[in-house]
Design an enzyme around this catalytic site. Structure first.
Site, short mmCIF file in Angstrom:
data_model
loop_
_atom_site.label_atom_id
_atom_site.label_comp_id
_atom_site.label_asym_id
_atom_site.label_seq_id
_atom_site.Cartn_x
_atom_site.Cartn_y
_atom_site.Cartn_z
N ASN A 7 33.42 5.84 -53.28
CA ASN A 7 32.18 5.06 -53.21
C ASN A 7 32.47 3.81 -52.38
OD1 ASN A 7 29.94 3.51 -53.63
ND2 ASN A 7 30.02 3.55 -55.86
N ARG A 90 29.88 9.14 -52.19
CA ARG A 90 28.55 8.64 -52.54
C ARG A 90 27.91 8.12 -51.25
NH1 ARG A 90 26.87 2.84 -54.67
NH2 ARG A 90 24.70 3.30 -55.11
N HIS A 179 19.66 5.26 -57.52
CA HIS A 179 20.33 5.60 -58.79
C HIS A 179 20.08 7.07 -59.16
CE1 HIS A 179 19.88 1.11 -60.08
NE2 HIS A 179 21.09 1.30 -59.59
N ASN A 210 23.23 -4.37 -63.18
CA ASN A 210 22.98 -5.46 -62.25
C ASN A 210 21.82 -5.08 -61.34
OD1 ASN A 210 23.57 -7.99 -61.46
ND2 ASN A 210 25.04 -7.33 -59.90
N ARG A 240 17.87 -9.65 -57.85
CA ARG A 240 16.76 -9.14 -57.02
C ARG A 240 15.43 -9.34 -57.72
NH1 ARG A 240 19.26 -3.29 -56.13
NH2 ARG A 240 21.30 -4.10 -56.73
N GLY A 331 25.26 -0.85 -67.52
CA GLY A 331 25.87 -2.00 -68.22
C GLY A 331 25.03 -2.59 -69.33
N GLU A 385 28.34 8.40 -62.84
CA GLU A 385 28.00 8.85 -61.48
C GLU A 385 29.17 9.55 -60.81
OE1 GLU A 385 25.04 5.59 -59.76
OE2 GLU A 385 26.35 4.78 -61.30
P1 AMP Z 1 26.35 -2.67 -64.24
O1 AMP Z 1 25.70 -3.05 -62.93
O2 AMP Z 1 25.89 -1.34 -64.75
O3 AMP Z 1 27.84 -2.83 -64.22
O4 AMP Z 1 25.81 -3.74 -65.33
C1 AMP Z 1 26.05 -5.12 -65.24
C2 AMP Z 1 25.28 -5.84 -66.36
O5 AMP Z 1 25.60 -5.22 -67.61
C3 AMP Z 1 25.58 -7.32 -66.50
O6 AMP Z 1 24.37 -8.05 -66.61
C4 AMP Z 1 26.33 -7.42 -67.81
O7 AMP Z 1 25.93 -8.54 -68.54
C5 AMP Z 1 25.94 -6.19 -68.57
N1 AMP Z 1 27.10 -5.71 -69.33
C6 AMP Z 1 28.13 -4.99 -68.84
N2 AMP Z 1 29.04 -4.74 -69.82
C7 AMP Z 1 28.58 -5.34 -70.92
C8 AMP Z 1 29.07 -5.47 -72.26
N3 AMP Z 1 30.22 -4.91 -72.64
N4 AMP Z 1 28.31 -6.17 -73.13
C9 AMP Z 1 27.13 -6.73 -72.76
N5 AMP Z 1 26.64 -6.63 -71.50
C10 AMP Z 1 27.34 -5.95 -70.60
#
Ligand code: AMP
Length: 400
Positions: A7, A90, A179, A210, A240, A331, A385
């Site tokens: 990726n 990807r 996604h 995110n 965003r 996340g 993914e």
């Molecule tokens: P991602 O882009 O899927 O990695 O998600 C990022 C977001 O998920 C961020 O806003 C983090 O605050 C939230 N996040 C990721 N891991 C955790 C966790 N263990 N506990 C709470 N929030 C998380």
């Protein structure tokens, strides 16, 4: 077969080496700061994680380092590159050309490059990664797995914008959605979890990270999704904006004396929950901490996010004429019970009976968070993914 999943971002490269038969991750890692200085973090299964700081002037150098560490006598997991059966890449944008994954050759690469104008920040980096791998592993079968492909089943009424049709006809200006690999994986896994055939289910997948997007999956096919021509559309995200009144451009250009580039920078980098919270953070953990301490803007940012998610979920239940399951992933979706509860609190009318105890104790694991007998199921399904890219790649190679 071992599949190397790649990726590539503009200055990063994430990888996983996965055994396609056992679906075990043999090693994973990432290269950061490519073209700046360079850092490789490598985690081989059952061995210590290693971090190597070393110059990576370009993606070729990064791929070279990944292949070296995979075959390294101390930190490696394979004896030679011959053990890699295939590489799965990807690719963010496949335009209308690609409605499924494909084996890569020069012609396919040229077609991917034709989609570059639709994702100028992502696709060129993806192609650079493909070309670097092809140079360093000549003859190795490789596949491209597109973020947009799963959404190519959207009907016209869902993908056309209310602007002159010639912009779609001439330039491909339409909703594509992103996604897709995650929405596809999670909706399939949800059907398995429920012991049902995807063909019989109406599922709404909330990929909340995110970057966030929601997808309506009816009978296993994506029928609507919240991101659009680009991943800037839909929900407010970490930084965003998501959907806004298009008049924002003229309004803010005049007020703040900004040009298009300046406005796009605000919408991509300074908006979403970061902007709404007055700059506290784009990370939901920081926002929750600030809200717990009484910060009103942080609380409002979280409220706006949850409200907008619920609004899209409600509209997708309408377009599918019902919903059987709502899935949370990525996340935030996997790790934040409070956000899930807040979202579902807007959706009582759908008949979701949340099990608060199970919801509160679910962090990053698969779970049914609705009570038995709930009219609509609520599930947490961790996304994967990389595994999906591995499966798609292996299926293409085996089908040859
Ligand atoms: P991602 O882009 O899927 O990695 O998600 C990022 C977001 O998920 C961020 O806003 C983090 O605050 C939230 N996040 C990721 N891991 C955790 C966790 N263990 N506990 C709470 N929030 C998380």
């Amino acid at each position: 077969m071992k599949v190397l999943v790649i990726n590539c971002g503009s200055s990063s490269l994430k990888y996983q080496l996965i055994d396609s038969e056992t679906e075990e991750v043999v090693a994973k890692g990432n290269c950061e700061r490519i073209g700046i200085d360079g850092r490789l973090t490598h985690t081989p299964a059952g061995k210590e994680k290693v971090v190597i700081e070393s110059p990576m002037p370009d993606h070729n150098a990064a791929v070279h380092m990944v292949l070296s560490i995979l075959t390294d006598p101390e930190h490696g997991v394979i004896g030679s590159l011959d053990e890699i059966g295939a590489v799965g890449h990807r690719v963010v944008h496949g335009g209308e050309k690609f409605s499924s994954s494909v084996l890569l050759n020069d012609e396919v690469i040229a077609e991917i490059e034709e989609c570059n104008h639709l994702a100028p920040l992502h696709n060129p980096a993806n192609v650079t990664g493909i070309q670097a791998c092809m140079e360093l592993m000549p003859g190795k079968p490789m596949a491209a797995v597109f973020d947009t492909a799963f959404h190519q089943t959207l009907p016209k009424e869902a993908f056309l914008y209310g602007v002159p049709i010639e912009y779609y006809e001439k330039y491909g200006f339409r909703r594509y959605g992103f996604h897709g690999t995650s929405h596809s994986y999670v909706s399939k896994r949800a059907a398995e979890f429920l012991g049902k055939d995807p063909a019989d289910l109406k599922i709404i997948v909330c990929h909340l990270g995110n970057g966030s997007s929601i997808c309506a999956v009816s009978g296993g096919r994506s029928v609507d999704t919240s991101m659009g021509l680009t991943p800037l559309a839909g929900l407010p995200m970490g930084t965003r904006s998501g959907d806004i009144d298009p008049s924002f451009f003229e309004f803010i250009a005049e007020k703040e004396q900004l040009d298009l580039k300046g406005i796009m920078n605000i919408l991509n980098k300074k908006s979403g929950v970061l902007g709404l919270s007055g700059g506290i953070s784009s990370d939901f953990r920081d926002l929750r901490a600030a809200a717990d301490e009484g910060d009103e803007k942080a609380k409002t940012a979280l409220d706006v996010f949850c409200y907008q998610v619920a609004k899209v979920v409600g509209s997708y239940a309408a377009v599918m004429d019902g919903v059987d399951a709502i899935c949370f992933t990525a996340g935030i979706g996997e790790n934040t019970p409070l956000i899930r509860e807040k979202i579902l609190s807007h959706l009582d009318f759908l008949g979701i009976d949340l099990d608060r105890e199970v919801n509160d104790s679910t962090h990053g694991t698969e779970a049914r968070i609705s009570k038995p007998g709930s009219r609509v199921e609520a599930l947490v399904i961790p996304t994967n993914e990389e595994l999906m890219i591995c499966r798609e790649t292996a299926a293409l190679i085996e089908g040859c």
